[in-house]
Each structure stands twice: as C-alpha cells, then as structure tokens.
Enzyme design. Structure first.
Site, PDB file in Angstrom:
ATOM      1  N   ASN A   1       2.748  -5.188  -3.744  1.00  0.00           N
ATOM      2  CA  ASN A   1       1.478  -5.312  -3.105  1.00  0.00           C
ATOM      3  C   ASN A   1       0.105  -4.341  -2.653  1.00  0.00           C
ATOM      4  O   ASN A   1       0.603  -2.743  -2.204  1.00  0.00           O
ATOM      5  CB  ASN A   1       1.169  -5.949  -2.029  1.00  0.00           C
ATOM      6  CG  ASN A   1      -0.399  -6.684  -1.627  1.00  0.00           C
ATOM      7  OD1 ASN A   1      -0.797  -7.628  -2.649  1.00  0.00           O
ATOM      8  ND2 ASN A   1      -0.835  -6.931  -0.597  1.00  0.00           N
TER       9      ASN A   1
ATOM     10  N   GLU B   1       0.822  -0.955  -0.234  1.00  0.00           N
ATOM     11  CA  GLU B   1      -0.382  -0.068   0.089  1.00  0.00           C
ATOM     12  C   GLU B   1       1.039   1.138   0.206  1.00  0.00           C
ATOM     13  O   GLU B   1       0.531   2.192   0.778  1.00  0.00           O
ATOM     14  CB  GLU B   1      -0.628  -0.450   1.433  1.00  0.00           C
ATOM     15  CG  GLU B   1      -1.717  -1.173   0.832  1.00  0.00           C
ATOM     16  CD  GLU B   1      -2.430  -0.790   2.364  1.00  0.00           C
ATOM     17  OE1 GLU B   1      -3.049  -0.568   2.978  1.00  0.00           O
ATOM     18  OE2 GLU B   1      -3.629  -2.302   2.496  1.00  0.00           O
TER      19      GLU B   1
ATOM     20  N   HIS C   1      -9.947  -6.346  -3.292  1.00  0.00           N
ATOM     21  CA  HIS C   1     -11.123  -6.565  -1.931  1.00  0.00           C
ATOM     22  C   HIS C   1     -12.274  -5.376  -2.719  1.00  0.00           C
ATOM     23  O   HIS C   1     -12.070  -4.557  -3.363  1.00  0.00           O
ATOM     24  CB  HIS C   1     -10.695  -5.654  -0.646  1.00  0.00           C
ATOM     25  CG  HIS C   1      -9.587  -5.760  -0.172  1.00  0.00           C
ATOM     26  ND1 HIS C   1     -10.046  -7.575   0.540  1.00  0.00           N
ATOM     27  CD2 HIS C   1      -7.994  -5.733   0.384  1.00  0.00           C
ATOM     28  CE1 HIS C   1      -8.775  -7.582   1.507  1.00  0.00           C
ATOM     29  NE2 HIS C   1      -7.869  -7.016   0.998  1.00  0.00           N
TER      30      HIS C   1
ATOM     31  N   ASP D   1     -11.333 -10.879  -1.962  1.00  0.00           N
ATOM     32  CA  ASP D   1     -12.775 -11.295  -1.146  1.00  0.00           C
ATOM     33  C   ASP D   1     -13.726 -10.637  -1.795  1.00  0.00           C
ATOM     34  O   ASP D   1     -13.066  -9.902  -2.338  1.00  0.00           O
ATOM     35  CB  ASP D   1     -12.102 -10.875   0.380  1.00  0.00           C
ATOM     36  CG  ASP D   1     -12.164  -9.879   0.986  1.00  0.00           C
ATOM     37  OD1 ASP D   1     -12.335  -9.030   0.324  1.00  0.00           O
ATOM     38  OD2 ASP D   1     -11.712 -10.072   2.067  1.00  0.00           O
TER      39      ASP D   1
ATOM     40  N   GLU E   1      -5.606 -10.656  -1.968  1.00  0.00           N
ATOM     41  CA  GLU E   1      -6.407 -10.811  -0.867  1.00  0.00           C
ATOM     42  C   GLU E   1      -7.757 -10.788  -0.786  1.00  0.00           C
ATOM     43  O   GLU E   1      -8.778  -9.714  -1.023  1.00  0.00           O
ATOM     44  CB  GLU E   1      -6.151  -9.060   0.482  1.00  0.00           C
ATOM     45  CG  GLU E   1      -4.835  -9.642   0.843  1.00  0.00           C
ATOM     46  CD  GLU E   1      -4.553  -8.114   1.164  1.00  0.00           C
ATOM     47  OE1 GLU E   1      -5.265  -7.209   1.519  1.00  0.00           O
ATOM     48  OE2 GLU E   1      -3.143  -8.052   1.643  1.00  0.00           O
TER      49      GLU E   1
HETATM   50  C1  XIL Z   1      -6.166  -6.219   7.574  1.00  0.00           C
HETATM   51  C2  XIL Z   1      -6.630  -8.123   8.566  1.00  0.00           C
HETATM   52  O1  XIL Z   1      -6.586  -8.976   8.288  1.00  0.00           O
HETATM   53  C3  XIL Z   1      -6.576  -7.340   9.909  1.00  0.00           C
HETATM   54  O2  XIL Z   1      -7.370  -8.464  10.571  1.00  0.00           O
HETATM   55  C4  XIL Z   1      -6.579  -6.354  10.873  1.00  0.00           C
HETATM   56  O3  XIL Z   1      -6.839  -5.112  11.601  1.00  0.00           O
HETATM   57  C5  XIL Z   1      -6.075  -5.529   9.812  1.00  0.00           C
HETATM   58  O4  XIL Z   1      -5.908  -6.008   8.443  1.00  0.00           O
HETATM   59  N1  XIL Z   1      -4.737  -4.888   3.096  1.00  0.00           N
HETATM   60  C6  XIL Z   1      -3.654  -5.748   3.677  1.00  0.00           C
HETATM   61  C7  XIL Z   1      -3.944  -6.753   5.139  1.00  0.00           C
HETATM   62  O5  XIL Z   1      -2.975  -5.383   2.907  1.00  0.00           O
HETATM   63  O6  XIL Z   1      -2.983  -6.800   5.788  1.00  0.00           O
HETATM   64  C8  XIL Z   1      -5.297  -5.888   5.540  1.00  0.00           C
HETATM   65  O7  XIL Z   1      -5.077  -7.285   6.468  1.00  0.00           O
HETATM   66  C9  XIL Z   1      -6.544  -6.144   4.682  1.00  0.00           C
HETATM   67  C10 XIL Z   1      -6.132  -4.827   3.476  1.00  0.00           C
END
Ligand code: XIL
Length: 333
Positions: free
Chosen positions: A171, A117, A207, A238, A236
């Site tokens: 990422n 990020e 996401h 979802d 990641e």
């Molecule tokens: C999230 C976790 O799933 C949570 O448990 C935590 O509170 C916050 O982080 N992007 C990312 C991940 O790169 O590391 C994040 O994970 C979700 C968004």
C-alpha cells in the site's frame, strides 16, 4: 474508522447504512496491537471486527509493517530500551508480530495491507533512514540476492503462512500523481512476483485533492498496475478542498462542493469501469464523514477540510448524490 467513532451512534448508523466494509484507522497498527514486546492488545481492533461482523460488513486489515506508529522498543536492542536491533532480532520481531496478528484475525479479513509506504519519495528505491524508516537499513539484503527488499518479502511470507486465503497488499500514496513512484511500485512488484512473493494487490491510498491529479492519471496508474497480474484496491480515498499546505482555511462553498462532486463522479465512473474490467476490487474511504477526517490535522494542524461524501452533520453532500445517481458501485469505509 477509529474505535471511538462507534460511540457516536448516528455515525455508526451511517457507516452501517452506507458502507459495506470497514478498516481500522489506527487500531490495527503496531503501536496499538503490540505496545510492548510479545504483549498483544487486540481490544480496540476486536471491537471494530465485532462491529463489522454483527453489521454484516467486510473487514480490511491495516497495517502490518510501517515506519510510523510503531512502538519504541521495536528497533532497539534485546532489552527493548537501549542500543539498536540487529537484523536477526528485527526479523524475529517481525515474524512474531505478523504471525500473531494475522492468525488472530484469520478468516475475518479479506485483504491485509502487509507493507505500508515502503517506497521512497526521493528516488526510485525503497524508503530508508533519510525518510524515517529503519526497516531497510537493519534487515538489508538478508538473502544475498542483491536487493534490499528482504523485509518486504519476509512480511508477505509470514502473512501468507498465517492466513493463506487473505489477499495481501502493498500500500502506498501518490501512486496516481507521481510517475516516479508508480514506476518504482511497478518494478518492485514485478520483481517480487517473479520471485514468488505472494502479493495479490497494489493498494492505492489515493489522498487526492479537487485540483489534482486528473482522473486520467488515476486510470493510467490502475491499468499499469493491473497489467502486472495483480488487482488494485483504492485504500484510503479522500479529496481535499485544498491544493497546498500554504492555503488558508476556507469554507466549503457551494461552488467548491460542486467541483468536488464533479471530480468524484468522474472518479467513480472510472472505478466502475475498472471494476468491470476486473482490475479494481474495492474502494475504501479514509473516514466516514467530514467530521471524521485526518485531513483536519494533516498537512496543517487544525485547518478544517471537507474531503468525504457526508458533511459534518452526517448529511450527504453533492458528491454523494453525484456518485449514487451515476453508478451503483458499492463503496467501502
Ligand atoms: C492516519 C490516521 O488517520 C491518523 O489518525 C493518524 O494520526 C495518522 O495516520 N496513510 C496511512 C494511514 O496509511 O494509516 C494514515 O492514517 C494516513 C496516511
């Protein structure tokens, strides 16, 4: 996954049966691994690595440099409590952290999310103080080449030196829904690669929601990145049932679940195609089932979501059947 996930034996069983790779959800982040300067704690992350190993699963590493979930001492002066770190001190801390963590897992992790990020949501550049990151402002243009991406270059250099065989990823999120962000990623990686920075992979967090982005937007982004000569990993995944933070909590009705299944099917058809073209090398879900999703607390605390392939009772959802019936690409968690 979280280390606590393993306490639920049915969940651990589901993970072993349905996935072939795991990623630590929080346990490999800086605040857990190095809570005080120079004192490393690999206990939870090792539990996950051991679970992967004895289950015959692969392991993804997440994440070495981020602006969130970092310990307080990191950006402070030499005592770790007062003042602000200067460039050399922060570089020294970054080097020690990455060297130690990557060396600890050398040979066990196929891809590391080296930086997470780092792109701005507001402009075409890198995230700065106004978006809660101190990395760019403290390290700045240490090598004097006119660009402020030195913290990124250093992170990749240290990770590569510690484990030359691991794939190294940059990422980020919204890469499929924001062309500004996708363009910024493209330009950055192009420049860094030309400079010889060892970047192998662009990680697309993905996401997304049932409502957006379109599968063709996802395709465009994957192909744009692959044209740089790097690989793409979905890191990641979802798919929220909501389309905005202002939406009230709702039940995942049959109609919602069927829309979700349709979108997941189209997405995985695309993933299969991109993997056959050699562009996409892995797909990781952020959570193993709907009882184990960060989206229950993001972007709205306590609003229950249903973004994954298995429901809260760990049963396969329509999205699962849509994917397994339509292609045989193995997915990761
Ligand atoms: C999230 C976790 O799933 C949570 O448990 C935590 O509170 C916050 O982080 N992007 C990312 C991940 O790169 O590391 C994040 O994970 C979700 C968004």
């Amino acid at each position: 996954m979280l280390v606590s996930t393993l306490n639920n034996t049915s969940q651990a069983e589901l993970i072993r049966k349905q996935y072939d790779s795991i990623t630590a959800g929080n346990e490999m982040k800086w605040d857990v691994i190095e809570p005080s300067e120079g004192k490393f704690n690999f206990t939870n992350a090792d539990t996950i690595a051991d679970f992967a190993q004895y289950s015959g699963m692969k392991l993804r590493g997440h994440t070495l440099l981020w602006h969130n979930q970092v310990p307080n001492w990191l950006f402070k002066g030499p005592d770790g409590q007062t003042g602000t770190a200067i460039r050399d001190l922060l570089i020294k801390r970054l080097k020690n952290h990455i060297e130690t963590e990557v060396t600890h897992y050398k040979g066990k992790i196929y891809t590391w999310d080296v930086v997470n990020e780092v792109l701005s949501d507001k402009s075409a550049g890198l995230r700065g103080e106004d978006e809660n990151s101190h990395w760019k402002s403290i390290i700045g243009d240490a090598d004097g080449d006119g660009y402020d991406s030195d913290f990124i270059e250093l992170a990749f250099k240290y990770a590569h030196e510690a484990d030359p065989n691991a794939l190294l990823a940059i990422n980020d999120y919204n890469l499929e829904s924001s062309t500004t962000k996708a363009d910024a990623m493209y330009d950055l990686v192009k420049r860094l690669k030309a400079k010889g920075v060892p970047i192998d992979v662009i990680g697309m967090q993905m996401h997304i929601s049932i409502a957006y982005p379109s599968v063709s937007q996802v395709k465009q982004a994957i192909e744009k990145f692959a044209s740089l000569g790097v690989k793409v990993e979905v890191t990641e995944l979802d798919m929220s049932i909501y389309s905005s933070p202002s939406e009230q909590e709702k039940k995942a009705t049959d109609s919602i679940l069927s829309d979700q299944a349709q979108k997941y099917k189209e997405l995985f058809d695309l993933f299969k195609e991109e993997s056959q073209k050699g562009n996409l090398i892995s797909v990781t879900f952020w959570g193993s089932a709907d009882n184990d999703t960060w989206l229950d607390n993001f972007p709205v605390k306590g609003r229950l979501d249903a973004p994954l392939l298995f429901d809260r009772e760990l049963q396969p959802k329509p999205a699962y059947w849509a994917i397994v019936n339509s292609n045989k690409l193995k997915s990761h968690k």
